[in-house]
Write a protein that holds these residues in place. Structure first.
Motif, PDB file in Angstrom:
ATOM      1  N   ALA A 159      66.662  61.251   4.072  1.00 16.75           N
ATOM      2  CA  ALA A 159      67.771  61.163   3.120  1.00 16.75           C
ATOM      3  C   ALA A 159      67.696  59.861   2.335  1.00 16.75           C
ATOM      4  CB  ALA A 159      69.096  61.223   3.870  1.00 16.75           C
ATOM      5  N   GLU A 160      67.965  59.950   1.042  1.00 20.15           N
ATOM      6  CA  GLU A 160      68.081  58.742   0.214  1.00 20.15           C
ATOM      7  C   GLU A 160      69.465  58.716  -0.396  1.00 20.15           C
ATOM      8  OE1 GLU A 160      64.925  58.163  -2.745  1.00 20.15           O
ATOM      9  OE2 GLU A 160      63.626  59.234  -1.335  1.00 20.15           O
ATOM     10  N   ILE A 161      70.063  57.535  -0.402  1.00 22.46           N
ATOM     11  CA  ILE A 161      71.387  57.372  -0.999  1.00 22.46           C
ATOM     12  C   ILE A 161      71.187  56.972  -2.459  1.00 22.46           C
ATOM     13  CG2 ILE A 161      73.515  55.998  -0.893  1.00 22.46           C
ATOM     14  CD1 ILE A 161      73.119  57.976   1.452  1.00 22.46           C
ATOM     15  N   VAL A 162      71.694  57.771  -3.377  1.00 23.00           N
ATOM     16  CA  VAL A 162      71.471  57.530  -4.807  1.00 23.00           C
ATOM     17  C   VAL A 162      72.817  57.233  -5.478  1.00 23.00           C
ATOM     18  CG1 VAL A 162      70.533  58.473  -6.950  1.00 23.00           C
ATOM     19  CG2 VAL A 162      69.552  59.166  -4.752  1.00 23.00           C
ATOM     20  N   PRO A 163      72.990  56.031  -6.053  1.00 19.86           N
ATOM     21  CA  PRO A 163      74.262  55.699  -6.718  1.00 19.86           C
ATOM     22  C   PRO A 163      74.549  56.673  -7.860  1.00 19.86           C
ATOM     23  CG  PRO A 163      72.907  53.738  -6.443  1.00 19.86           C
ATOM     24  CD  PRO A 163      72.051  54.909  -6.059  1.00 19.86           C
ATOM     25  N   LEU A 164      75.820  57.077  -7.997  1.00 20.31           N
ATOM     26  CA  LEU A 164      76.180  58.044  -9.032  1.00 20.31           C
ATOM     27  C   LEU A 164      76.584  57.361 -10.341  1.00 20.31           C
ATOM     28  CD1 LEU A 164      78.178  60.640  -6.907  1.00 20.31           C
ATOM     29  CD2 LEU A 164      76.087  61.094  -8.208  1.00 20.31           C
ATOM     30  N   GLY A 165      77.215  56.206 -10.253  1.00 23.50           N
ATOM     31  CA  GLY A 165      77.591  55.451 -11.452  1.00 23.50           C
ATOM     32  C   GLY A 165      78.566  56.184 -12.365  1.00 23.50           C
TER      33      GLY A 165
END
Ligand code: GLA
Length: 386
Positions: free
Chosen positions: A198-204
């Motif tokens: 799993a990678e945590i990807v900022p949504l912004g």
């Protein structure tokens, strides 16, 4: 939320005649993109939302388990020695099924003590926001603490899925529980359902002036029956006919060959999964390179694929999506398993009221019941509250 926490502690003391040992919580989820890809060992991109299930729990010095909740008046009681999937029914299959599933992942259910448990939640039930995964994750997180199991979040997600598959009988994938356990504030979870990496990807979203609107059609769905299982079976049949272990092993370039081998309906089911996997990868890349304002077309394409190829939408969801798109949304799609539940729309903050008014009007005009409209934010996964 603070009230919900305090209320749950107060009710626990009232019902069980003693204070709780602690309070745990876990969120529901919204899937941004990647639908019906999880059980095909593909990619998903969900996020945990700011609606949570709260679990107040106190250990007992015997082997009895008592479970109460705000969803039902009854208190369900069972001896841990009798805890088997066949012994469970109704809403308590979620918390008790999870307790059973922990036994499959290393808990010694012949040795652990019983407990009193009270659940409350502000995740709407039947809206496609994974109220069930929120229960499983909150209870799993709590029992992992008090039974001192030392299981990591990924293993707790697998236990939640096992409870869902065996105790509830819904042949669902790993996405919902993973989002509920791995989610982080203002970010989505890019999960490879084959490796569970799993990678945590900022949504912004806030910086871009965007909101995620939930359009709960209030058309209820159940994944233990009917369409969901049928779709899963089609995907498995498609993979077998193509000679691969799962549809994860089929790429967009393989679709021409797949069309020659498969019957027309199975081909469309396969095409949805294969193109949806690609859309997840494209969404993550686009988000990283260009930000959230650039992902709208991918959301729209995902909806079309679910409507036309996978055939899991309903008229209310199509209307929700089309109305949002026509009134300022950057992109929109149904979310979750389908056959009812919610759509999501990515909407500029200044277009929010226009979208709400248009949705209310369109549903009324078509003679559909009023949808429930609200925004959600990406929030943290399961945690101990106190
Ligand atoms: C439900 C299931 C998930 C996933 C979605 C569809 O939410 O619980 O495992 O399959 O449907 O993407």
């Amino acid at each position: 939320m603070t009230d919900l926490r305090q209320d749950t502690l107060d009710s626990f003391a009232e019902i069980f005649g003693r204070p709780a040992d602690g309070l745990w919580s876990a969120p529901g989820r919204v899937n941004l993109i990647g639908e019906h890809t999880d059980y095909n060992e593909g990619f998903v991109f969900p996020f945990a939302i700011n609606r949570r299930t709260i679990a107040a729990l106190g250990l007992r010095d015997d082997r009895i388990v008592r479970v109460g909740s705000s969803f039902a008046d009854e208190l369900v009681e069972i001896d841990l020695s009798d805890l088997r999937p066949e012994a469970l029914s109704g809403w308590s299959s979620y918390p008790l099924g999870l307790a059973w599933a922990l036994g499959e992942f290393g808990a010694d259910l012949d040795a652990v003590p019983g407990f009193d448990l009270l659940l409350d939640s502000n995740v709407p039930v039947g809206a496609g926001l994974s109220s069930s995964a929120a229960i499983e994750s909150a209870v799993g997180f709590a029992l992992n603490d008090v039974w001192q199991l030392g299981l990591d979040r990924r293993t707790l997600a697998r236990a939640g899925q096992r409870a869902e598959n065996v105790a509830i009988g819904a042949p669902t994938g790993i996405m919902d529980q993973s989002a509920s356990l791995l989610g982080e504030r203002d970010a989505a979870v890019f999960l490879d359902c084959r490796s569970l990496h799993a990678e945590i990807v900022p949504l912004g979203l806030e910086a871009a002036g965007l909101e995620i609107v939930i359009i709960d059609t209030r058309v209820s769905h159940a994944h233990a029956t009917g369409g969901y299982a049928e779709r899963r079976a089609s995907c498995e049949a498609g993979a077998r006919a193509l000679g691969v272990e799962s549809l994860r092993d089929v790429g967009v370039d393989d679709l021409d060959r797949a069309r020659e081998i498969l019957d027309e309906v199975t081909f469309r089911r396969v095409r949805h999964v294969v193109t949806e996997n690609q859309r997840v990868l494209d969404t993550v890349r686009t988000l990283r390179e260009q930000g959230p304002t650039a992902i709208g077309d991918l959301l729209d394409a995902s909806h079309r694929s679910m409507r036309d190829d996978f055939e899991i939408s309903v008229p209310e969801l199509d209307l929700a999506v089309e109305t949002a798109q026509a009134n300022g949304a950057i992109g929109a799609r149904m979310t979750g398993g389908g056959f009812g539940g919610s759509a999501i729309a990515l909407v500029p903050t200044d277009a929010l009221s226009r979208v709400y008014v248009a949705l209310d009007g369109a549903f009324a005009e078509h003679g559909f019941g009023q949808p429930d409209l609200f925004t959600v934010t990406a929030s943290e996964g399961a945690k101990r509250e106190n």
